[in-house]
Design a protein around this motif. Structure first.
Motif, short mmCIF file in Angstrom:
data_model
loop_
_atom_site.label_atom_id
_atom_site.label_comp_id
_atom_site.label_asym_id
_atom_site.label_seq_id
_atom_site.Cartn_x
_atom_site.Cartn_y
_atom_site.Cartn_z
N LEU A 176 59.88 21.13 7.24
CA LEU A 176 59.84 19.67 7.11
C LEU A 176 58.52 19.11 7.65
O LEU A 176 58.01 18.13 7.11
N PHE A 177 57.95 19.73 8.65
CA PHE A 177 56.64 19.29 9.14
C PHE A 177 55.58 19.48 8.05
O PHE A 177 54.83 18.57 7.71
N ARG A 178 55.54 20.67 7.48
CA ARG A 178 54.52 20.95 6.46
C ARG A 178 54.74 20.12 5.20
O ARG A 178 53.78 19.77 4.52
N THR A 241 52.86 18.30 21.67
CA THR A 241 51.86 17.45 21.02
C THR A 241 51.56 17.97 19.62
O THR A 241 51.38 19.17 19.43
N CYS A 242 51.48 17.05 18.68
CA CYS A 242 51.16 17.41 17.29
C CYS A 242 49.66 17.63 17.15
O CYS A 242 48.87 17.10 17.94
N GLU A 243 49.25 18.33 16.09
CA GLU A 243 47.81 18.52 15.87
C GLU A 243 47.10 17.20 15.56
O GLU A 243 45.90 17.10 15.71
N CYS A 244 47.87 16.15 15.18
CA CYS A 244 47.28 14.82 14.95
C CYS A 244 47.06 14.07 16.27
O CYS A 244 46.46 13.00 16.28
N GLY A 245 47.58 14.62 17.36
CA GLY A 245 47.41 13.99 18.67
C GLY A 245 48.64 13.25 19.15
O GLY A 245 48.77 12.95 20.34
N PHE A 260 59.91 16.92 15.61
CA PHE A 260 59.11 16.40 14.50
C PHE A 260 58.07 15.41 14.99
O PHE A 260 58.15 14.92 16.12
N CYS A 261 57.10 15.11 14.12
CA CYS A 261 56.05 14.14 14.42
C CYS A 261 56.30 12.92 13.56
O CYS A 261 56.24 12.98 12.34
N GLU A 262 56.55 11.78 14.23
CA GLU A 262 56.85 10.55 13.49
C GLU A 262 55.67 10.07 12.66
O GLU A 262 55.83 9.41 11.64
N LYS A 263 54.48 10.42 13.12
CA LYS A 263 53.26 9.96 12.43
C LYS A 263 53.02 10.79 11.17
O LYS A 263 52.68 10.26 10.11
N CYS A 264 53.20 12.11 11.27
CA CYS A 264 52.93 12.99 10.12
C CYS A 264 54.11 13.09 9.15
O CYS A 264 53.91 13.40 7.98
N GLN A 265 55.31 12.89 9.66
CA GLN A 265 56.51 13.07 8.82
C GLN A 265 57.16 11.71 8.59
O GLN A 265 57.77 11.17 9.51
ZN LIG Z 1 51.42 14.52 13.77
#
Ligand SMILES: [Zn+2]
Length: 266
Positions: A176-178, A241-245, A260-265
């Motif tokens: 789901l992240f990818r 921490t996500c790779e987006c920061g 999960f990352c709310e910004k990327c997903q």
């Molecule tokens: Zn992210």
């Protein structure tokens, strides 16, 4: 819990170590580990002729029309041992071969089982399994059809073994992240583009994980008692921490942790 890549790695190891060996006996070390089929009739176990995977099940067939169906559950391991006198701390059953080698079924938590059945006996939970995600049958049409009436979150739907066989908590998080899909979105509200992403990322995540012999977070080991390496390539599962920061969110869904990352997903 071992998921598809770990089970496939174990099968690859079994094919290299115990294929074609003759089983002379199977010893139960802890009561309840072995489960016998309804019309079982064992004179001899015979020689191992095939070792296959279906979902998270390991299916070993022998020349005497028997099959062993193994599910590792939480902490089950299969350890190949060349010295028949060696055992392990949590040995629950041991498959002894005629050449004095053995396969130890080691399981700390004791949820794993070995079913011993005649080759044609069916197992309900296997009959109900969904598609194999690495097969050509798993495509966007299949997924769209399976999810169109499901209001449950997409994460729960991907964990459902009757939808896709073999996925578990770690790989669903990574898929789901990818695919850039938020795990809380209802399954039936995911558009075709994102469904395509889920299909292709499922295949690529699983293939990569098999290439690295699976993910070892705690208990999982290969037949040769080696750890997997895919834990080094995880992007969200168990991360802070996500790779987006942005900070990785950790929530509970159906009693399991979701990362999960709310910004990327979205
Ligand atoms: Zn992210």
């Amino acid at each position: 819990m071992p998921e598809l890549p770990e089970v496939q790695t174990i099968i690859n190891g079994l094919r290299q170590t115990v294929m074609s060996k003759t089983i002379s006996s199977i010893m139960e070390k802890r009561q309840g580990t072995l489960i016998f089929g309804e019309d079982i009739n064992i004179c001899e176990f015979g020689k191992i002729e095939s070792i296959e995977r279906r979902g998270k099940y390991i299916i070993i067939k022998t020349s005497k029309d028997l099959k062993l169906v193994i599910h590792l559950r939480m902490t089950g391991k299969l350890i190949y041992e060349e010295d028949i006198n060696n055992s392990s701390a949590y040995s629950r059953a041991e498959i002894i071969f005629s050449d004095k080698t053995k396969l130890i079924f080691d399981d700390v938590r004791t949820f794993g089982k070995i079913q011993i059945l005649m080759i044609n006996e069916k197992i309900k939970s296997i009959e109900k399994l969904g598609v194999e995600p690495l097969s050509n049958k798993f495509d966007v049409k299949y997924l769209e059809n399976k999810l169109k009436k499901r209001k449950a979150p997409i994460k729960n739907s991907l964990l459902d073994q009757t939808v896709i066989a073999g996925l578990g908590n770690i790989y669903v998080a990574e898929i789901l992240f990818r695919a850039k899909v938020n795990p809380v979105i209802p399954a039936n509200r995911i558009g075709i583009v994102k469904l395509k992403n889920i299909v292709s990322e499922t295949k690529s995540v699983l293939m990569e994980a098999i290439k690295y012999n699976g993910t070892t977070i705690s208990d999982y080991r290969s037949v040769e008692n080696k750890t997997g390496e895919f834990q080094n390539f995880l992007k969200v599962y168990g991360k802070k921490t996500c790779e987006c920061g942005a900070e990785i969110m950790k929530i509970k869904q159906a009693g399991r942790s979701t990362y999960f990352c709310e910004k990327c997903q979205r």
